[in-house]
Design a protein around this motif. Structure first.
Motif, short mmCIF file in Angstrom:
data_model
loop_
_atom_site.label_atom_id
_atom_site.label_comp_id
_atom_site.label_asym_id
_atom_site.label_seq_id
_atom_site.Cartn_x
_atom_site.Cartn_y
_atom_site.Cartn_z
N ALA A 75 0.85 -1.20 0.00
CA ALA A 75 0.00 0.00 0.00
C ALA A 75 0.88 1.25 0.00
CB ALA A 75 -0.93 -0.01 1.20
N LEU A 76 1.90 1.24 0.86
CA LEU A 76 2.78 2.41 0.95
C LEU A 76 3.56 2.62 -0.35
CD1 LEU A 76 4.12 1.77 4.58
CD2 LEU A 76 2.24 3.26 3.87
N TYR A 77 3.89 1.52 -0.99
CA TYR A 77 4.63 1.54 -2.27
C TYR A 77 3.86 2.29 -3.35
CZ TYR A 77 6.10 -0.90 -6.66
OH TYR A 77 6.48 -1.24 -7.93
N TRP A 78 2.58 1.96 -3.47
CA TRP A 78 1.78 2.63 -4.50
C TRP A 78 1.61 4.12 -4.18
CZ3 TRP A 78 1.70 0.14 -8.76
CH2 TRP A 78 1.57 -1.25 -8.81
N LEU A 79 1.45 4.42 -2.93
CA LEU A 79 1.28 5.82 -2.54
C LEU A 79 2.57 6.59 -2.78
CD1 LEU A 79 -0.60 5.23 0.87
CD2 LEU A 79 -1.62 5.94 -1.31
N HIS B 103 2.64 7.88 -6.54
CA HIS B 103 1.87 9.09 -6.19
C HIS B 103 0.36 8.86 -6.20
CE1 HIS B 103 5.31 12.18 -7.05
NE2 HIS B 103 5.77 11.08 -6.51
N MET B 104 -0.04 7.63 -5.89
CA MET B 104 -1.48 7.36 -5.86
C MET B 104 -2.12 8.21 -4.75
SD MET B 104 -2.36 5.27 -8.19
CE MET B 104 -1.42 4.33 -9.42
N ASP B 105 -3.32 8.66 -5.01
CA ASP B 105 -4.02 9.52 -4.04
C ASP B 105 -4.91 8.72 -3.09
OD1 ASP B 105 -3.25 12.25 -5.09
OD2 ASP B 105 -4.01 11.25 -6.89
N ALA B 106 -5.29 7.56 -3.55
CA ALA B 106 -6.18 6.73 -2.74
C ALA B 106 -6.06 5.29 -3.21
CB ALA B 106 -7.63 7.22 -2.87
N ARG C 44 0.20 7.14 9.21
CA ARG C 44 1.52 7.58 9.65
C ARG C 44 2.36 8.04 8.46
NH1 ARG C 44 4.80 2.99 12.25
NH2 ARG C 44 2.89 2.64 13.44
N TYR C 45 2.27 7.29 7.36
CA TYR C 45 3.00 7.68 6.14
C TYR C 45 2.51 9.04 5.65
CZ TYR C 45 3.91 8.26 1.23
OH TYR C 45 4.27 8.82 0.03
N ALA C 46 1.18 9.19 5.59
CA ALA C 46 0.61 10.43 5.05
C ALA C 46 1.05 11.63 5.88
CB ALA C 46 -0.92 10.34 5.04
N GLU C 47 1.09 11.41 7.19
CA GLU C 47 1.51 12.51 8.06
C GLU C 47 2.98 12.87 7.81
OE1 GLU C 47 1.37 13.61 12.83
OE2 GLU C 47 0.35 11.81 12.06
N SER C 48 3.82 11.85 7.74
CA SER C 48 5.25 12.13 7.58
C SER C 48 5.52 12.71 6.20
CB SER C 48 6.07 10.85 7.80
OG SER C 48 5.89 9.98 6.71
N ALA C 49 4.72 12.33 5.20
CA ALA C 49 4.93 12.85 3.84
C ALA C 49 4.13 14.12 3.60
CB ALA C 49 4.54 11.79 2.83
N ASP C 50 3.41 14.57 4.62
CA ASP C 50 2.54 15.74 4.50
C ASP C 50 1.61 15.61 3.30
OD1 ASP C 50 1.40 18.13 5.14
OD2 ASP C 50 2.90 19.33 4.08
#
Lengths: 591, 591
Positions: free
Chosen positions: A244-248, A252-255, A282-288
């Motif tokens: 999941a984190l890989y695709w994001l 640059h996947m948004d969802a 947690r990833y989204a927060e760290s990557a803003d």
């Protein structure tokens, strides 16, 4: 631990693979500089080795215990398909131009689900890019790609994927997918990727050779369940969560749209979905960044949607089957399968009020009570549709709603969908009233499997009247038949339909009250088959009224008090929208 | 819908049975007034018929589709065992004398687990009543009966029960169980009943002949799982939930111990346990009673313990295996099986702090991360033990802790258990240091099954050194060997041990600070194998200090500041408690 081949800028490449029972692991690099490197066993059954002078595109295989050679379970690319070597991908080589892109809130999503193979004649990521302006003009804000993880052959819905980290070669591979996402962002469109964490496909799944990725302690419709709660499950969970984190991160996947959560079995103290949402948050927060996790779930369990702090699993949203079934059964009067549980205008009213229709009452189809309370969940937590790949494609002949009803009904469905408080999702082509089917297709190479799929498909529909002439899933014609016809959007009723969808999207975009369920008041008139909803905007916005006539004939209904004056925004029955005409003036007065 | 035979005061009896696929259902009343009555199909697959002139004790069978005759799945009594006719029970005939009884809060429970067959030489409910004064004098506040639902034969732990509503005939049947509960209440003792909702036993289970009580969609160690989330599961859920209410209502049970919740598989939006606690809470409120639901769970998932309003399942308490394993591994230094995950004094300290020891960290035994946070749960939500039927009986030879350690260690274990902030549970006989084993026994009538059980038992222990000489589960000697020896409590060290348990129970009863974990401060001294806990009572109560030396030798440790004066309450090493002696005076001063 992030599995796969991690190529660095200095040409070194770290290979990481999980094989807890292996005695020896080697990586064989193919090509001009062919090498076999011994890997080191590190913690928890992982093996690693760093190789030097590795180029992007280098093919490699893992050699297990000096014998079997297998592609990488975390391969980022399978240029020659599921049975051949993996290839090293250089993610840093892609030049992104979406630095200014910001993802939308879910409340602002209007999703467009598409199948890469069928959306365009070419069936590639690049060809989708050509349609980007069309999509933007339609008024949608997000495209949702059916799964692109490598599957066997060139034709597949995507749910038979066997390399969750690899981008389908026939669609264009990793770089072309990045180009697509970059282009989407450039056009102001978010991208949702459909990912499958509940099973792997039946052909080309070599994960069992590496470790206990699966368990027979739980039963899924597609065989052994993914091992999420037995011995060694930490690493299996990590394999999917890192995915999941890989695709994001790399794409640059948004969802992400998480396939069939009802087939994810996990008795652990922390449910897999709970751990997934936590790690992604947690990833989204760290990557803003703002990213969304949207589950497909046939459980009607609002626990999935509640915040983790309230004992929930923390999903941002889920698909609402109940909404679809309510609209479909009401419009088609179909009563087979799960449609027997729907069909009354009150069901749709309940969906508007609650999110789920089944919130604990008895379901005739399921032969048990079904669902729990969801009325406390905000509207943007439900992604709704009147068509999607499953609801269209899992019919014997893959008919779309417009094939089962008529043009007027299809316009009404468009309004129900686009003006609902929920997150609307269109299925490619419905915006212009595409009549071509979306059928079930595969392109396996194993003849036995092909026969099994054919047989399974026939059996699935054996109780239906239409069981005759089930299209052959393996036939290329079945796939071709399912493609969109791009001449249509310019023609007659198709063009009208497209304009109507644009109009609805505009209403949704410009009137915030539409998506505010807190001010909503839904009334159903059972005898008349009419649904009315009413929304109070703030002082500047005023009040909005939406009247939906699901009967097949014209009806008179008293909507407002004497002396009130209302302005018409849109009436789908008017000649202007290809309808039979309407008595409604631009200004309507109560009398 | 309440299944079973409901006898009314006018002699009419309403028979209700669930058989959703039956075409015809009849009830055959046996005896002088033999009759076959046709039943009526009512809603949801239930059948009913009211018969007149039925006497208590009347035997009956259900006849399915005019062919098979079967005892009632909800039989209240099987006077002739699992394969014979059911009997009508007149619950109103029993004269209760416990009108003034009020159940205790869980925080005030000191539980005594007993097996009806092994607790007394007679092995009956009546014989337990004779021991009531002994139990009261011991200082416990609740007895917990291992399952009494009808099982095959006369010897069984109870987990092979096949009639969840029927009281084991060889123990004395329904009336004698009521007499036991009434007597317990008269002696100020609550009664906890062990009930099994995750499986039925392998012999005499006729439920499949009536309906889909089981499903192959989930896998348990004991075969097909109970059908709690597939078609027709509403009625199966009701069958078990009504069972819980039945024991509370007709038998005045104060609490239920729910067996093996980790083997209850339910993907429904409302989990079975959640529905069960809700229905039981509703019953308790309407009956103005306080009842407790205590789960056995190997999931270490505090969700089970949280209130439903916080996304929990609402159990009142659960057994804490971690506490047992921590004490056991520390004292015995055993490292096989799950004991490999414990053995450090810090583990026990963690149990005192958190409830669970495994709150998400990696378990070597399970080969995955295990558990979640439980530190927010109050101490009375954890029932702890240093021995129970499973931990003793599931050893090859069924040895008790005292057989694996020594008298001094057994006294220490008594202190750890009885002075913990949790709800202590003793296993029958441990209070006087019984050394007789508690072994695994059955008395099946099916020879094939007997062989399978023998084989299974041997295989279960095949990896253990002690696998030689596994006692024959079917042999009557195995059962006899597992009985308590009632001459012991009066003798030597046994008598001393009994006095010590009484002393500890008194401390627990008279010093409320003991069970208040909020003021607790636990320190472990790793090198010394010493655990210290400290509790602050209120101003009147003062401070309490408890020092546990898990090393096998005497040690000096500085416990308090210069000038402080402490009063000794009990020191298990003293001569008075059969110990080697202690330097500790009545008043201890820091210096």
């Amino acid at each position: 631990m992030i599995p796969g081949a991690d190529l660095r800028s200095d040409g070194s490449c770290l290979f990481t693979v999980w094989a807890p029972f292996a005695k020896q692991m080697q990586v064989r690099l193919l090509g001009d500089d062919e090498r076999v490197l011994d890997m080191y066993r590190i913690e928890k059954g992982y093996w690693q080795i760093e190789a030097n002078d590795v180029k992007a595109g280098t093919r490699y295989l893992y050699r297990i215990d000096g014998e079997e050679e297998r592609p990488d379970p975390a391969s980022n690319f399978q240029p020659d398909g599921v049975h051949e070597a993996s290839a090293v991908v250089d993610h840093a080589a892609f030049h992104w131009s979406d630095q200014n892109w910001r993802n939308y809130d879910l409340a602002d999503y209007i999703v467009y689900e598409l199948h890469t193979g069928c959306f365009t004649p070419e069936g590639t990521f690049e060809a989708i890019i050509e349609k980007m302006r069309y999509l933007r003009d339609l008024g949608i804000t997000a495209i949702e790609l059916m799964p692109v993880a490598q599957f066997p052959g060139e034709r597949n819905w995507g749910y038979d994927g066997v390399f969750p980290y690899a981008v389908q070669n026939s669609y264009g591979g990793p770089d072309k997918l990045k180009r697509l996402v970059d282009a989407a962002h450039d056009h102001g469109l978010a991208v949702v990727l459909d990912v499958v964490y509940n099973h792997l496909g039946p052909e080309g799944n070599y994960l069992r050779d590496f470790g206990p990725y699966f368990t027979d302690r739980h039963v899924t419709p597609w065989g052994d369940a993914v091992n999420l709660d037995q011995a060694y499950s930490d690493e299996v969970r990590d394999y999917f969560i890192e995915n999941a984190l890989y695709w994001l991160h790399f794409y640059h996947m948004d969802a992400l749209r998480l396939d069939a959560l009802h087939a994810i079995f996990d008795m652990s103290a922390t449910h897999f979905v709970e751990e997934l949402t936590k790690r992604v948050d947690r990833y989204a927060e760290s990557a803003d960044r703002r990213v969304h996790l949207i589950g497909e779930s046939a459980l009607n369990n609002a626990r999935l949607l509640r915040p983790r702090s309230e004992g929930g699993y923390g999903l941002d949203a889920q698909w609402s089957d109940d909404f679809h079934h309510s609209v479909h059964a009401l419009m088609t009067e179909e009563e087979f399968g799960y449609y027997q549980d729907y069909g009354r205008v009150e069901d749709l009213a309940k969906a508007f009020d609650e999110g789920y229709v089944y919130t604990g009452q008895y379901s005739k189809f399921r032969k048990r009570k079904f669902g729990n309370h969801s009325g406390d969940r905000p509207a943007e937590q439900f992604v709704v549709c009147t068509q999607n790949h499953d609801q269209v494609g899992n019919r014997v002949h893959g008919e779309r709603l417009i094939d089962l009803t008529d043009f007027e009904s299809a316009k009404l469905a468009a309004g129900v969908l686009m003006l609902s408080p929920f997150v609307p999702m269109l299925f490619m082509g419905q915006e212009y009233g595409e009549e071509s089917p979306f059928q079930y297709f595969v392109s396996h190479s194993d003849e036995k499997l092909v026969e099994a799929v054919r047989k399974g498909r026939k059996e699935e529909f054996s109780t239906f009247k239409q069981a005759q002439g089930v299209p052959d899933p393996q036939a290329v014609e079945t796939f071709e038949r399912s493609k969109l016809n791009w001449e249509k959007p310019e023609q007659g009723e198709h063009k009208t339909m497209l304009s109507l969808y644009k109009k609805f999207a505009e209403i949704r975009r410009t009137i915030p009250a539409w998506v505010d369920r807190s001010t909503q008041n839904v009334t159903s008139m059972k005898d008349k088959q009419i649904l009315i909803w009413h929304r109070e905007g703030d002082a500047c916005e005023g009040r909005y009224l939406c009247v939906m006539n699901f009967s097949k004939h014209e009806q008179k209904v008293r909507l407002f008090e004497d002396g009130e004056r209302w302005r018409k925004i849109v009436c789908s029955g008017e000649n202007a929208w290809g309808g039979p005409g309407s008595e409604l003036g631009e200004i309507c007065e109560g009398r």
